[in-house]
Scaffold this active site. Structure first.
Site, PDB file in Angstrom:
ATOM      1  N   ASP A  86       0.821  -1.204   0.000  1.00 51.41           N
ATOM      2  CA  ASP A  86       0.000   0.000   0.000  1.00 51.41           C
ATOM      3  C   ASP A  86       0.860   1.262   0.000  1.00 51.41           C
ATOM      4  OD1 ASP A  86      -2.490  -1.081  -0.172  1.00 51.41           O
ATOM      5  OD2 ASP A  86      -2.999  -0.887   1.952  1.00 51.41           O
ATOM      6  N   LYS A 129      -3.473   2.581  -2.251  1.00 50.21           N
ATOM      7  CA  LYS A 129      -4.793   2.712  -1.653  1.00 50.21           C
ATOM      8  C   LYS A 129      -4.720   3.882  -0.690  1.00 50.21           C
ATOM      9  CE  LYS A 129      -7.750   0.294  -2.234  1.00 50.21           C
ATOM     10  NZ  LYS A 129      -8.779   0.318  -3.304  1.00 50.21           N
ATOM     11  N   MET A 131      -9.013   9.010   8.620  1.00 51.07           N
ATOM     12  CA  MET A 131      -9.494   9.506   7.322  1.00 51.07           C
ATOM     13  C   MET A 131     -10.600  10.552   7.480  1.00 51.07           C
ATOM     14  SD  MET A 131      -9.525   5.786   5.374  1.00 51.07           S
ATOM     15  CE  MET A 131     -10.230   4.936   6.794  1.00 51.07           C
TER      16      MET A 131
END
Length: 268
Positions: free
Chosen positions: A46, A68, A185
């Site tokens: 990732d 990602k 996030m």
């Protein structure tokens, strides 16, 4: 139809391990994760994985970067899963290397399900999640007998078509149960998060914003819930950034206010 077992697919079948690379600091990698990385013949990595961790792979290993990352162009999840399945069937020792922990907002559950549907057994090696590393770097716990009886790990990034967390309900629960909120996030939705949480939490509730937790480039700011979005913008803190909300930060907030005023950002 019954799925084929691991052994029935033949001796040429390889293996698959989902490995948590931790928050970024290579020294926070577990010994089991290190061993899996060193033994892999192919690694699907990732974006947020530190290259110093990838460097532990064998010189002959194939490194495949499968980005990602929220807000950036990403490799489709279905394509990553197909690559993993194909590699295992070709006899490779596959490591899927993810930032943090594979089972905490790492889509590890989805990948395990699809691999098992293909008849492939999967081993999971946990990693230190960024939310824990972030508060630890500030010398603050996630739980405390006087201030927080538990912790909620939440995502601020909803799946397309999903309305995301009910921040009003979460605020009410956090206040009643004395919980610390750790939000991953959440940068793009910070204003909405602030508005929703203020419906049930005092505007003076302490907040910490930690970018690049555990890395030399870490920066953080301590503020209040009423100033969450304003502080994020003013200090130009961006992804990857963990938002921590709760009274476990009271001491840190009081110390900062005594020294610098309402909000202040640090680099480490």
């Amino acid at each position: 139809m019954t799925q084929p077992s691991f052994s029935s697919l033949g001796s040429a079948l390889g293996s698959c391990t989902l490995v948590g690379a931790g928050p970024g600091d290579p020294e926070l990698l577990t010994l089991k994760a290190l061993k899996a990385i060193q033994n892999a013949t192919v690694l699907f990595v990732d974006d947020l994985v530190n290259e110093a961790i990838v460097a532990h792979a064998a010189p002959t290993a194939r490194i495949v970067h499968v980005g990602k990352r929220g807000g950036c162009k990403s490799t489709p999840q279905s394509f990553i899963e197909k690559l993993m399945i194909t590699a295992v069937r070709e006899g490779e020792r596959v490591v899927r290397l993810k930032g943090g922990d594979p089972f905490i907002f790492g889509r590890g559950g989805e990948e395990v399900e699809h691999l098992q549907e293909a008849g492939i057994q999967v081993e999971v090696v946990n990693g230190i999640t960024a939310g824990l590393a972030a508060v630890t770097s500030l010398g603050v716990p996630l739980t405390h007998r006087d201030h927080a009886h538990g912790v909620l790990f939440l995502t601020g990034h909803a799946k397309p078509g999903d309305s995301g967390p009910d921040w009003r309900a979460i605020a009410a629960t956090a206040r009643t149960a004395k919980l610390t909120l750790v939000i991953y996030m959440g940068v793009s939705g910070a204003q909405q998060i602030e508005h929703g949480l203020l419906s049930g939490l005092p505007d003076s509730t302490p907040v910490a914003l930690i970018q690049n937790a555990s890395l030399p480039t870490q920066r953080h700011a301590v503020t209040t819930l009423a100033e969450l979005h304003t502080t994020l913008v003013r200090e130009e803190l961006g992804s990857p950034c963990v938002i921590v909300v709760g009274d476990v930060l009271q001491g840190l907030l009081q110390l900062q206010q005594q020294e610098t005023g309402p909000a202040f950002a640090w680099g480490t």
